[in-house]
Design an enzyme around this catalytic site. Structure first.
Site, PDB file in Angstrom:
ATOM      1  N   GLY A  54       0.801  -1.221   0.000  1.00  0.00           N
ATOM      2  CA  GLY A  54       0.000   0.000   0.000  1.00  0.00           C
ATOM      3  C   GLY A  54       0.826   1.259   0.000  1.00  0.00           C
ATOM      4  N   GLY A  55       2.057   1.188  -0.519  1.00  0.00           N
ATOM      5  CA  GLY A  55       2.878   2.381  -0.646  1.00  0.00           C
ATOM      6  C   GLY A  55       3.278   2.998   0.672  1.00  0.00           C
TER       7      GLY A  55
ATOM      8  N   SER B  52       4.579  -5.605  -2.626  1.00  0.00           N
ATOM      9  CA  SER B  52       4.740  -4.177  -2.862  1.00  0.00           C
ATOM     10  C   SER B  52       5.483  -3.538  -1.684  1.00  0.00           C
ATOM     11  CB  SER B  52       3.381  -3.525  -3.113  1.00  0.00           C
ATOM     12  OG  SER B  52       3.531  -2.261  -3.700  1.00  0.00           O
TER      13      SER B  52
END
Length: 597
Positions: A146-147, A225
């Protein structure tokens, strides 16, 4: 074009998947006595791969005290032992997201209702079978993506992975945005709070998992991610030695340009909040967390704090200083799987370069012009991926190198090639180059095993909703790793998803490969698969890849492009730095004047 924090979050939070299962029967309460105290969970029956299975769940277990008040923006405080019995039958609160749009994205895009809270550092335990009768199982701890500004354990229900893979899976909430990564240049705030949250959760699991019939000496951490970069960061923290043995990093590494933030972000945030007095800490801690969420427009993330991250990832893996020796030795000792999907850059490319009047078109039928590719796409990638303060001359040289490498010189005006090469450019800048840098360093120097993959199946399902894709984009692997196609009533974002027979088999094989690695350090054992995944070595450079429908073995991962990013461009930057240093020493020109051109 500058990349705004919220844009990156939307593009790189794609591991977020809502998965629902149809449970039969009434959940049966069950209590476990652990070092943390008595914890009550429940057993329920679920249908996985057409068979009724029992899964035992313990939800929302706090591993740290609330981060409100004097604990806000600080390292997490271990949770005190429970008095009485803690009821772990309900999903936990979600950590505040990095901005209000991110909270709306979770509630809107994913159809989830949740409560955001400072008291969110909690974990969920999923066990195959009855905890009282099963033999001890290997453990896999999941860190969401989620960055670093969006994410929640609510989005990951691993019933298929747990049951079919026969492993215990644990999902962890950690702090995001300014709450998880505030570090100013004056040292008022420690930074990397979110990484410390993860580390404390790993420690809690190691201390308590035997009570849940988990094998404490056989723990694998995995993520996607930002979660993928996170688990590799955890492998660079020597304080984790002995807490886990293996790492699976899916689409993200510490070498990705987006994985390391700048302290100036925090300085500007503090200034804009009006906390410039001598008591900066008290000033910020006194503010309501929701006000930060509503007003946040900053890009926060991990920083080199000389504590959790003792040095840069490059120095830790490839350096030889005594300062980073313990971190380097630990990283090289663990077994790792690192990999990507074959169209990682697709979502970012589409967001920035698809015509705005066609953004709602899911057919993927759009083209870009040669002038757009050369004058905007290439400079954008150079701008976001190069380190700060490089000279304009250096940036121009890099742009020429990128344009030369990613242009089809047999037909430079071909629209299909421009689009395909543009996506490949984003693939490499955002993911691939950092992946190879991580894997090459580990394989060359490490005692732990090293495995690399690139996946790109021709499936009907894509998290982006696009059709006509040639493989997998960022996040398309998550449902298959978590066993989503094996569930009786697969549901994505409130809509029933029908998976093909091939997609079901892909999921089974991925679960087998992933859990084999977690069990033995070798993805090929103990359960045999239809493909043998070779270990990556500096000489063979073999890796797991795919054709349109199945696995195969590849060799030499995009060698020309990887050499450009990991050898040639760093050499150009270093030569520029050397020339600037020489000019400074001989002419006494201020460095600020040198760096601007």
């Amino acid at each position: 074009m500058a990349v705004k924090p919220d844009m990156l979050c939307v593009l790189w939070s794609i591991g977020l998947v809502s998965m629902l299962t149809l449970c039969s029967g009434t959940p049966t309460p069950i209590t476990v006595q652990s070092k943390a105290g008595n914890i009550m969970g429940f057993q329920e029956n679920v249908v996985v791969d057409g068979q009724q299975k029992t899964i035992t769940k313990f939800l929302g277990i706090p591993f740290a005290e609330s981060t409100a008040g004097v604990n806000k923006f600080k390292k997490p405080v271990p949770k005190a032992k429970f008095t009485g019995t803690f009821d772990a039958r309900t999903e936990s609160n979600t950590c505040y997201q990095g901005s209000e749009p991110m909270e709306k994205a979770i509630e809107g895009s994913y159809g989830l209702k949740t409560t955001y809270s400072d008291d969110c550092l909690k974990l969920n335990i999923y066990i195959p079978g009855s905890v009282s009768t099963i033999t001890p199982k290997p453990v896999m701890i999941w860190m969401y993506g989620g960055g670093f500004i969006q994410g929640s354990t609510l989005l990951y229900q691993p019933d298929g992975l747990v049951s079919y893979g026969d492993v215990i899976v644990i999902t962890v909430n950690y702090r995001l945005g300014m709450f998880g990564f505030l570090r100013d240049s004056q040292g008022h705030f420690p930074g990397n709070q979110g990484l410390w949250d993860q580390q404390l959760a790993i420690q809690w699991v190691n201390d308590n998992i035997e009570s849940f019939n988990g094998i404490k000496d056989n723990i694998t951490i995995f993520g996607q991610s930002a979660g993928s970069a996170s688990v590799l960061f955890q492998a660079m923290y020597p304080g984790n030695r002995g807490l886990f043995k293996r790492v699976i990093a899916q689409s993200g590494t510490p070498f990705s340009f987006w994985a390391i933030a700048n302290e100036s972000t925090s300085d500007q945030f503090i200034k804009d909040e009006g906390c410039v007095s001598t008591d900066v800490v008290t000033c910020l801690q006194s503010k309501d967390s929701e006000t930060f969420v509503n007003n946040n427009t900053y890009a926060f993330g991990p920083v080199i704090d000389n504590d959790f991250l003792i040095s840069t990832p490059s120095e830790i893996i490839n350096g030889n200083s005594s300062k980073s020796q313990m971190a380097r030795e630990f990283f090289l000792s663990v077994d790792i799987v690192v990999g990507v999907n074959n169209q990682e850059g697709f979502s970012a490319f589409v967001y920035f370069w698809k015509p705005k009047n066609a953004l709602n078109d899911t057919s993927n039928n759009f083209t870009i012009s040669h002038s757009l590719f050369k004058d905007q796409v290439v400079p954008n990638v150079a701008n976001v991926s190069l380190p700060p303060l490089v000279s304009e001359r250096t940036k121009a040289i890099v742009e020429e190198l990128l344009y030369f490498t990613y242009t089809n010189w047999q037909n430079p005006m071909n629209a299909a090639a421009l689009k395909s090469n543009g996506i490949a450019l984003y693939d490499d800048a955002y993911m691939n180059a950092g992946t190879i840098k991580s894997i090459a360093g580990h394989a060359a120097l490490g005692s732990g095993r090293t495995y690399l993959y690139e996946l790109g199946f021709q499936t009907l399902y894509h998290l982006s909703g696009m059709s006509g894709l040639r493989g997998w984009t960022h996040g398309d692997d998550i449902p298959f790793v978590f066993g989503f196609p094996l569930l009786e009533w697969p549901n994505v974002f409130g809509k029933k998803q029908n998976f093909t027979t091939t997609e079901i088999q892909i999921s089974k094989s991925m679960i087998t490969l992933w859990t084999n690695f977690a069990k033995s350090g070798d993805p090929n054992l103990p359960t045999t698969t239809s493909v043998r995944w070779p270990e990556y070595t500096p000489s063979s450079q073999e890796f797991l890849t795919t054709n349109s429908s199945w696995f195969m073995v590849g060799q030499y991962f995009h060698p020309q492009r990887m050499s450009l990013w990991n050898d040639i461009i760093p050499s150009v930057i270093q030569q520029s730095v050397n020339q600037q240093t020489h000019v400074e020493c001989t002419t006494k020109t201020p460095i600020d004047e040198i760096l601007v051109g």
